[in-house]
Write an enzyme that holds these catalytic residues in place. Structure first.
Site, short mmCIF file in Angstrom:
data_model
loop_
_atom_site.label_atom_id
_atom_site.label_comp_id
_atom_site.label_asym_id
_atom_site.label_seq_id
_atom_site.Cartn_x
_atom_site.Cartn_y
_atom_site.Cartn_z
N HIS A 103 0.77 -1.04 0.16
CA HIS A 103 -0.06 0.01 -0.02
C HIS A 103 0.81 1.10 0.38
O HIS A 103 0.91 2.14 -0.80
CB HIS A 103 -0.83 0.20 1.02
CG HIS A 103 -1.52 1.82 1.67
ND1 HIS A 103 -1.74 2.02 2.86
CD2 HIS A 103 -2.53 1.47 0.24
CE1 HIS A 103 -2.87 3.51 2.28
NE2 HIS A 103 -3.01 3.05 0.79
N HIS A 122 -1.95 0.85 7.91
CA HIS A 122 -3.70 0.69 7.99
C HIS A 122 -4.00 -0.64 7.49
O HIS A 122 -4.96 -0.89 6.80
CB HIS A 122 -3.28 1.40 6.36
CG HIS A 122 -3.16 3.36 6.26
ND1 HIS A 122 -1.61 3.16 5.79
CD2 HIS A 122 -3.16 4.61 7.15
CE1 HIS A 122 -1.13 3.93 5.08
NE2 HIS A 122 -1.73 5.15 6.14
FE1 FES Z 1 0.43 -0.77 4.50
FE2 FES Z 1 -0.99 1.60 4.62
S1 FES Z 1 0.95 0.89 4.37
S2 FES Z 1 -1.74 -0.59 4.82
#
Ligand code: FES
Length: 174
Positions: A103, A122
């Site tokens: 992500h 997140h």
């Molecule tokens: Fe891992 Fe956002 S950086 S869920």
């Protein structure tokens, strides 16, 4: 007349010889060019081979840290408690992943009880028993899986490639 014929024969023979030398020369030049040209049609990157460890030395569900394909790319190898896709070793249960969350690149950590990678930023969750599949959270891509090779003679596990793009890179090899 005899002199003219032999001159004609001489010219024919000379032309044939020049043509033959020209063909050989062209062939040799093309061969040399093939040897020096980069293989533009290649679909695999020239990944390095990096030692990860010995299978015998790895404890089940205990991450082993290493960097691959370079020092800026943290990864972990895991010996799962059963065979896993892409797994190597005597039981086919050793897998490895980049630990940079797909992500936004936070380092994920392995939760031994849940047998998943969890991202603290997140809360994305990835499954190491299923090619690093994204289970839930903000991430939309799986964790890049490291291709491993196992040598039964030396019991060595070696990293030899990456499946998926390591977070923050345009190419896995910088
Ligand atoms: Fe891992 Fe956002 S950086 S869920």
């Amino acid at each position: 007349m005899d002199n003219q014929v032999s001159r004609r024969a001489f010219l024919k023979a000379t032309t044939a010889t020049v043509a033959a030398v020209g063909t050989v020369g062209t062939h040799a030049t093309a061969e040399a060019a093939t040897k020096t040209k980069p293989n533009l049609g290649a679909t695999t990157l020239p990944y390095p081979s990096t030692a990860v460890g010995k299978s015998r030395g790895m404890k089940v569900l205990t991450p082993v840290s290493f960097n691959y394909p370079d020092a800026a790319s943290p990864c972990v190898a895991l010996k799962m408690d059963s065979a896993a896709p892409g797994g190597v070793g005597p039981e086919g249960n050793i897998v490895a992943y980049s630990i940079l969350c797909s992500h936004m690149g936070c380092p994920v950590s392995f939760d031994t009880d849940a047998k998943t990678f969890k991202c603290p930023c997140h809360y994305s969750i990835f499954d190491p028993e299923n090619n690093g599949q994204m289970v839930c959270g903000h991430a939309t891509e799986n964790l890049p899986q490291i291709d491993l090779k196992y040598d039964a003679k030396t019991d060595s596990v070696t990293a030899v490639g990456v499946n998926g793009l390591i977070y923050g890179r345009q190419s896995n090899l910088l």
